[in-house]
Enzyme design. Structure first.
Site, PDB file in Angstrom:
ATOM      1  N   ASP A  90       0.844  -1.199   0.000  1.00  0.00           N
ATOM      2  CA  ASP A  90       0.000   0.000   0.000  1.00  0.00           C
ATOM      3  C   ASP A  90       0.879   1.250   0.000  1.00  0.00           C
ATOM      4  O   ASP A  90       2.048   1.202   0.399  1.00  0.00           O
ATOM      5  CB  ASP A  90      -0.882   0.039   1.256  1.00  0.00           C
ATOM      6  CG  ASP A  90      -1.901  -1.092   1.271  1.00  0.00           C
ATOM      7  OD1 ASP A  90      -2.174  -1.648   0.195  1.00  0.00           O
ATOM      8  OD2 ASP A  90      -2.396  -1.401   2.371  1.00  0.00           O
TER       9      ASP A  90
HETATM   10  N1  URA Z   1      -1.451  -5.811   4.002  1.00  0.00           N
HETATM   11  C1  URA Z   1      -1.896  -4.532   3.941  1.00  0.00           C
HETATM   12  O1  URA Z   1      -2.942  -4.213   4.477  1.00  0.00           O
HETATM   13  N2  URA Z   1      -1.169  -3.633   3.258  1.00  0.00           N
HETATM   14  C2  URA Z   1       0.018  -3.923   2.675  1.00  0.00           C
HETATM   15  O2  URA Z   1       0.654  -3.044   2.097  1.00  0.00           O
HETATM   16  C3  URA Z   1       0.479  -5.245   2.750  1.00  0.00           C
HETATM   17  C4  URA Z   1      -0.264  -6.179   3.408  1.00  0.00           C
END
Ligand code: URA
Length: 239
Positions: free
Chosen positions: A101
């Protein structure tokens, strides 16, 4: 292969930059200065440019310590992407393996080895990904049991069992191990347990561990051993 193509393929410079280097006598092949850009070379020759050995690589593998605020994408019209952190010369053909993310930090593998990327991401490969998570509320043993049992998210998404190790001195900090990578997975898992993730960092992917010396926003090439480990070529390496 021509010497100038070899050096350009190994990202020493653009084709015209490496030609210039060669003509200036800054390239040595098997102990002798090579001044002909068209000299035929192969991956068994010892080649150096400006005194630095240029090892042949079939593929390029980089570990990035992704900073927050950067998109996991190859290009975007408005926002900075992880590939914008690499010089233009290296960027060609590179892609991130998997997605973090925008606000997640930590280990991101960047490579031009599509077969490896496919293997690491295939659900059947079951490559462990380990994250450090901080939550607004303390994590409980009951949460760990729900993670371990394989959760079903409120929207019906069924998840594989996941590891959750709570920090013994600070229960707001935990280590999560996933074998898959669904959209916002860790955030949604904690949300289902009534907690918000306030910080998330990926620490490892299969045998590859984030180099603790690598500052956020920096990258380095994988060692041959790290790359071989990911490809499953190191005997005894668990993926
Ligand atoms: N889980 C999440 O919520 N975000 C990420 O970036 C990776 C795993």
């Amino acid at each position: 292969m021509r010497l100038d193509k070899y050096l350009a393929d190994m990202h020493i410079g653009t084709r015209s930059e490496v030609k210039e280097k060669i003509r200036k006598g800054r390239v040595v092949v098997n102990g002798a200065v090579a001044k002909d850009p068209g000299l035929a070379v192969s991956d068994t020759d010892h080649i150096s440019a400006d005194g630095v050995s240029v090892r042949y690589r079939e593929h390029f593998y980089y570990m990035l310590n992704k900073p927050a605020g950067v998109l996991t994408a190859t290009e975007d019209k408005r926002q900075q992407t992880v590939l914008d952190l690499f010089p233009e010369l290296l960027r060609k053909k590179l892609s991130p393996v998997g997605r973090l993310d925008k606000d997640t930090v930590g280990l991101l593998l960047i490579t031009d080895d599509g077969a490896l990327a496919h293997k690491l991401l295939a659900p059947k490969s079951h490559v462990d990904k380990v994250y450090l998570a901080r939550t607004d509320l303390p994590v409980t043993a009951e949460d760990a049991e729900r993670f371990a049992a394989g959760m079903t998210l409120p929207d019906g998404t069924e998840l594989m069992p996941a590891g959750l190790r709570i920090h013994p001195e600070d229960p707001r900090e935990s280590e999560v191990t996933l074998r898959e990578g669904k959209f916002h997975q860790i955030k949604r898992m904690f949300e289902a347990c009534g907690k918000q993730v306030v910080y998330l960092k990926r620490l490892s992917m299969g045998s590859l561990k984030l180099d603790p010396e690598l500052p956020e926003g920096s990258w380095r090439e994988l060692t041959e051993e790290e790359a071989a480990g990911l490809r499953g070529e190191n005997p005894g390496t668990e993926q």
